[in-house]
Design an enzyme around this catalytic site. Structure first.
Site, PDB file in Angstrom:
ATOM      1  N   HIS A 177      -1.253  -6.446  -5.130  1.00 31.79           N
ATOM      2  CA  HIS A 177      -1.739  -5.072  -5.315  1.00 31.79           C
ATOM      3  C   HIS A 177      -0.550  -4.164  -5.036  1.00 31.79           C
ATOM      4  O   HIS A 177      -0.133  -4.015  -3.888  1.00 31.79           O
ATOM      5  CB  HIS A 177      -2.887  -4.799  -4.339  1.00 31.79           C
ATOM      6  CG  HIS A 177      -3.390  -3.388  -4.336  1.00 31.79           C
ATOM      7  ND1 HIS A 177      -4.602  -3.036  -4.877  1.00 31.79           N
ATOM      8  CD2 HIS A 177      -2.852  -2.241  -3.841  1.00 31.79           C
ATOM      9  CE1 HIS A 177      -4.795  -1.731  -4.711  1.00 31.79           C
ATOM     10  NE2 HIS A 177      -3.742  -1.225  -4.075  1.00 31.79           N
TER      11      HIS A 177
ATOM     12  N   THR B  43       0.806  -1.219   0.000  1.00 22.34           N
ATOM     13  CA  THR B  43       0.000   0.000   0.000  1.00 22.34           C
ATOM     14  C   THR B  43       0.837   1.266   0.000  1.00 22.34           C
ATOM     15  O   THR B  43       0.462   2.266  -0.623  1.00 22.34           O
ATOM     16  CB  THR B  43      -0.955  -0.001   1.210  1.00 22.34           C
ATOM     17  OG1 THR B  43      -1.593  -1.279   1.301  1.00 22.34           O
ATOM     18  CG2 THR B  43      -2.016   1.076   1.083  1.00 22.34           C
TER      19      THR B  43
ATOM     20  N   HIS C  93       1.609  -0.471  -5.418  1.00 21.04           N
ATOM     21  CA  HIS C  93       1.641   0.966  -5.688  1.00 21.04           C
ATOM     22  C   HIS C  93       3.017   1.345  -6.240  1.00 21.04           C
ATOM     23  O   HIS C  93       4.002   0.644  -6.033  1.00 21.04           O
ATOM     24  CB  HIS C  93       1.328   1.756  -4.415  1.00 21.04           C
ATOM     25  CG  HIS C  93      -0.141   1.841  -4.128  1.00 21.04           C
ATOM     26  ND1 HIS C  93      -0.896   2.945  -4.411  1.00 21.04           N
ATOM     27  CD2 HIS C  93      -1.001   0.937  -3.600  1.00 21.04           C
ATOM     28  CE1 HIS C  93      -2.156   2.740  -4.061  1.00 21.04           C
ATOM     29  NE2 HIS C  93      -2.246   1.512  -3.559  1.00 21.04           N
TER      30      HIS C  93
ATOM     31  N   HIS D  28      19.082   4.593 -36.704  1.00 23.17           N
ATOM     32  CA  HIS D  28      17.951   3.811 -36.216  1.00 23.17           C
ATOM     33  C   HIS D  28      16.928   3.614 -37.332  1.00 23.17           C
ATOM     34  O   HIS D  28      16.426   2.506 -37.547  1.00 23.17           O
ATOM     35  CB  HIS D  28      17.291   4.525 -35.035  1.00 23.17           C
ATOM     36  CG  HIS D  28      18.073   4.451 -33.760  1.00 23.17           C
ATOM     37  ND1 HIS D  28      17.490   4.420 -32.520  1.00 23.17           N
ATOM     38  CD2 HIS D  28      19.414   4.414 -33.538  1.00 23.17           C
ATOM     39  CE1 HIS D  28      18.420   4.355 -31.586  1.00 23.17           C
ATOM     40  NE2 HIS D  28      19.594   4.364 -32.181  1.00 23.17           N
TER      41      HIS D  28
END
Length: 332
Positions: free
Chosen positions: A172, A145, A174, A272
């Site tokens: 979960h 969290t 963060h 590139h």
């Protein structure tokens, strides 16, 4: 998100504000082909009866099939935020889950601050998981969290948890240290199969694990079966859906956002561009069309002949070698 194939859409916290309560009234009329709508909420309050808890009542009144409720897994929060005993906190979790389960809801339990709780008291953090699962939670989610746990820690803690706890686990994460996606991937590699995240990484403070990065990485890079086996088809709309969500919320998606950003497959330097035109794999980690994005070749002071010829052909312009050299001089 239903079109994309997300299993569960956590849609808000009924009872916390009029907007969310109104949403749950309206969403009942929305026909979804795949996703289940979930209501979010907390456990009952300390030292009260669950039947008298207004948040529990609001979740039931929302008439959703799934409830996602959070409870404390960190003794610090139990003592200094809830101001109750550790035993009462476990009772709050057990009462809330069993109450919702008895009323016919699937219950997902978010063990809030689990990783910080583990570092302080692994035994108590595990007790919280066991109480939640034994009370009827279909999945118990390990929450970082505060977003301060690093991937090496996530791997080790999840590995230890899986040795001690045999129920279905979720993650979960963060993004406060910029590793929410990495933490989620590590958790999956350690056996977790329920992953929570948000589109374009929206969320409290620095945001949550970004599904627009997680989903294609799990599917394309790691070969996991996501989006009910329809990832190849569904991911072609990922960029479109992400931009639509950004438009609805008035959130600008960074051009350099992985996978879905406008510049995610942009090439500017002459070497590139020349290489990509010969073989895109030289400077692209995936084919952008897999996730509904497109290649962008820029014209700038760094451009070479290949970029100019590419754009000229694309526009149907025939250009001589002398004209090409002159154009390059003017650009540079």
């Amino acid at each position: 998100m239903d079109d994309l194939g997300i299993d569960i859409i956590e849609a808000g916290w009924p009872g916390s504000n009029p907007k969310d309560s109104e949403f749950f009234k309206v969403v009942k009329e929305v026909k979804l082909s795949h996703s289940k709508i979930a209501a979010f909420g907390s456990t009952r309050r300390a030292y009260t009866k669950v039947i008298d808890d207004l948040m529990m009542k609001s979740i039931l009144d929302s008439e959703v099939p799934v409830a996602v409720i959070f409870g404390k897994a960190w003794p610090l929060h139990v003592k200094e935020v809830l101001h109750c005993s550790e035993e009462e906190n476990k009772n709050m979790i057990a009462d809330s889950i069993s109450y919702l389960k008895d009323h016919g809801l699937e219950v997902i339990f978010d063990a809030e601050h689990f990783f910080d709780g583990w570092k302080e008291s692994s035994s108590y953090a595990l007790d919280v998981l066991r109480v939640a699962y034994e009370s009827g939670a279909r999945t118990v989610v390990l929450c970082d969290t505060n977003g301060g746990t690093l991937p090496t820690e996530i791997r080790e803690i999840v590995r230890q948890v899986r040795k001690e706890f045999k129920g279905p686990l979720g993650i979960h994460a963060h993004n406060d240290t910029g590793v929410a996606v990495a933490n989620s991937l590590v958790a999956v590699e350690e056996g977790i199969r329920h992953v929570q995240g948000t589109m374009i990484g929206l969320g409290e403070r620095c945001g949550n694990a970004d599904l627009t990065i997680l989903i294609p990485t799990l599917s394309i890079k790691l070969g996991y079966d996501v989006l009910k086996g329809k990832a190849k088809e569904k991911l072609k709309r990922l960029t479109e859906i992400a931009n639509h969500i950004g438009d609805l919320l008035n959130v600008n998606i960074s051009p350099s956002h992985p996978y879905i950003g406008r510049h995610a497959f942009a090439h500017k330097a002459g070497v590139h561009v020349d290489a990509v035109l010969k073989n895109p794999r030289t400077y692209e980690h995936i084919d952008p069309s897999l996730i509904g994005n497109e290649r962008l070749l820029s014209i700038s002071e760094l451009s070479g002949r290949s970029a100019l010829l590419y754009h000229a052909e694309k526009l149907g312009i025939k250009i001589s070698n002398d004209e090409l050299i002159k154009a390059l001089r003017e650009i540079k």
